[in-house]
Enzyme design. Sequence first.
Site, PDB file in Angstrom:
ATOM      1  N   ARG A   1     -20.428 -57.246  19.741  1.00 20.53           N
ATOM      2  CA  ARG A   1     -21.284 -58.432  19.735  1.00 20.53           C
ATOM      3  C   ARG A   1     -21.613 -58.949  21.131  1.00 20.53           C
ATOM      4  O   ARG A   1     -22.781 -59.186  21.454  1.00 20.53           O
ATOM      5  CB  ARG A   1     -20.605 -59.573  18.949  1.00 20.53           C
ATOM      6  CG  ARG A   1     -20.783 -59.502  17.459  1.00 20.53           C
ATOM      7  CD  ARG A   1     -19.556 -60.054  16.784  1.00 20.53           C
ATOM      8  NE  ARG A   1     -18.479 -59.109  17.017  1.00 20.53           N
ATOM      9  CZ  ARG A   1     -18.246 -58.062  16.213  1.00 20.53           C
ATOM     10  NH1 ARG A   1     -18.940 -57.907  15.128  1.00 20.53           N
ATOM     11  NH2 ARG A   1     -17.291 -57.192  16.489  1.00 20.53           N
ATOM     12  N   THR A   2     -20.587 -59.166  21.944  1.00 18.10           N
ATOM     13  CA  THR A   2     -20.826 -59.839  23.224  1.00 18.10           C
ATOM     14  C   THR A   2     -21.680 -58.956  24.136  1.00 18.10           C
ATOM     15  O   THR A   2     -22.688 -59.409  24.705  1.00 18.10           O
ATOM     16  CB  THR A   2     -19.473 -60.177  23.896  1.00 18.10           C
ATOM     17  OG1 THR A   2     -18.645 -60.804  22.929  1.00 18.10           O
ATOM     18  CG2 THR A   2     -19.667 -61.091  25.079  1.00 18.10           C
TER      19      THR A   2
ATOM     20  N   LYS B   1     -11.839 -43.322  40.381  1.00 15.68           N
ATOM     21  CA  LYS B   1     -11.436 -42.566  41.577  1.00 15.68           C
ATOM     22  C   LYS B   1     -10.530 -43.393  42.479  1.00 15.68           C
ATOM     23  O   LYS B   1     -10.220 -42.985  43.585  1.00 15.68           O
ATOM     24  CB  LYS B   1     -12.691 -42.145  42.363  1.00 15.68           C
ATOM     25  CG  LYS B   1     -13.568 -41.162  41.605  1.00 15.68           C
ATOM     26  CD  LYS B   1     -14.723 -40.662  42.463  1.00 15.68           C
ATOM     27  CE  LYS B   1     -15.986 -41.443  42.196  1.00 15.68           C
ATOM     28  NZ  LYS B   1     -17.155 -40.999  42.942  1.00 15.68           N
TER      29      LYS B   1
ATOM     30  N   HIS C   1     -13.130 -67.264  26.265  1.00 16.28           N
ATOM     31  CA  HIS C   1     -14.354 -66.553  25.890  1.00 16.28           C
ATOM     32  C   HIS C   1     -15.447 -67.626  25.762  1.00 16.28           C
ATOM     33  O   HIS C   1     -15.886 -67.965  24.673  1.00 16.28           O
ATOM     34  CB  HIS C   1     -14.111 -65.837  24.562  1.00 16.28           C
ATOM     35  CG  HIS C   1     -15.138 -64.805  24.198  1.00 16.28           C
ATOM     36  ND1 HIS C   1     -16.329 -64.644  24.863  1.00 16.28           N
ATOM     37  CD2 HIS C   1     -15.143 -63.876  23.202  1.00 16.28           C
ATOM     38  CE1 HIS C   1     -17.019 -63.666  24.296  1.00 16.28           C
ATOM     39  NE2 HIS C   1     -16.322 -63.184  23.300  1.00 16.28           N
TER      40      HIS C   1
ATOM     41  N   ARG D   1     -16.194 -58.481  30.969  1.00 13.57           N
ATOM     42  CA  ARG D   1     -15.012 -58.624  30.091  1.00 13.57           C
ATOM     43  C   ARG D   1     -13.886 -57.774  30.664  1.00 13.57           C
ATOM     44  O   ARG D   1     -14.116 -56.648  31.116  1.00 13.57           O
ATOM     45  CB  ARG D   1     -15.336 -58.170  28.671  1.00 13.57           C
ATOM     46  CG  ARG D   1     -14.094 -58.098  27.792  1.00 13.57           C
ATOM     47  CD  ARG D   1     -14.411 -57.824  26.355  1.00 13.57           C
ATOM     48  NE  ARG D   1     -15.043 -58.970  25.725  1.00 13.57           N
ATOM     49  CZ  ARG D   1     -15.302 -59.039  24.410  1.00 13.57           C
ATOM     50  NH1 ARG D   1     -14.981 -58.028  23.620  1.00 13.57           N
ATOM     51  NH2 ARG D   1     -15.858 -60.107  23.902  1.00 13.57           N
TER      52      ARG D   1
HETATM   53  N1   CP Z   1     -16.777 -61.964  19.049  1.00 11.89           N
HETATM   54  C1   CP Z   1     -16.655 -60.984  19.977  1.00 11.89           C
HETATM   55  O1   CP Z   1     -16.312 -61.220  21.133  1.00 11.89           O
HETATM   56  O2   CP Z   1     -16.935 -59.740  19.498  1.00 11.89           O
HETATM   57  P1   CP Z   1     -16.921 -58.410  20.378  1.00 11.89           P
HETATM   58  O3   CP Z   1     -15.474 -58.170  20.764  1.00 11.89           O
HETATM   59  O4   CP Z   1     -17.457 -57.346  19.472  1.00 11.89           O
HETATM   60  O5   CP Z   1     -17.753 -58.652  21.591  1.00 11.89           O
END
Ligand code: CP
Length: 307
Positions: free
Chosen positions: A55-56, A84, A133, A105
């Site tokens: 999603r993100t 590397k 998040h 992320r």
């Molecule tokens: N909700 C969310 O962060 O989903 P993903 O881990 O798929 O990005």
Amino acid sequence: MNFEGQHLLAIGDLTKEDLLKVIEVAGEIDKDMEKYKSLLNGKIVSTLFFEPSTRTRMSFQASMERMGGSIIGFSDVSTSSLQKGESLPDTIKIISGYCDVIVMRHPEAGSVAKAAEDSSVPVINAGDGPNEHPTQTILDLYTIMKEKGTLEGLKVGFVGDLRFGRTVHSLAMALTHFNPEFYFISPPSLAMPEKYLQELIKKGIKYRQEEDLLKVSKELDVLYVTRIQKERFVSPEEYAKVKGIYKLDKSLAQHIKEDAKILHPLPRVDEMNPELDELPQSIYFQQAHNGIPVRMALLGLVLGKLK
Ligand code: CP
């Protein structure tokens, strides 16, 4: 705050007015996305994902595409020169010279904020380990506002992995601006971390901790379900002790208010039976789709193309 050129690292960096601003801009975009199709022409986002995501990552990429921008980046670190032995600071210094904004992320708490120190362009935290998040939180707030018509004075229950659940931490903190009442539903080993409870006490926010969802479910305006995150446990034995502890199915309908809303940041594993999707209260797929207008709004604001 003026979003232009700013990092977005923690939900606590945003005031109530900032949150409402993004929600308002996202609402405008949601009404007519086509209008924004050339807004970010010539702009480049780099999506750096050191942890899996559907999603993100894809909603940031789709948001950029929908506004005419371009995407570079990786979702498999083994394809980059980090493999590397290049350091993360050097990687960020290089990539920030190739793009206008970085979405990152990483599994370690605080790692995205640290990376931002080496970046010459804004960095957006797309999840740093169990910590935060923030963009998920803004889309959660947007979803609640859209479905309940307000963010004020809601009774919000969080169920599942409240210890490692970064979406829970960020959403609970953001909602403190809106006079909520919280119900934290988990086994003691997955309880909401003490630092967040202390923050609630400091702000005078009422909360209750409970193990049995059905003891409090009738009270709730919003039920925020989370996955027990196998990847955050130190051993498979520790995970096995709590695996499958909550399994919601459509019988939940008898135990929640008609106008309650069930959210989940997704992905789900076994905590929600797909039959729960039939309930009118279940809005987690709409919630995930709301990631598009919200992330379009954030990119437009950070890149100074929306005010
Ligand atoms: N909700 C969310 O962060 O989903 P993903 O881990 O798929 O990005």
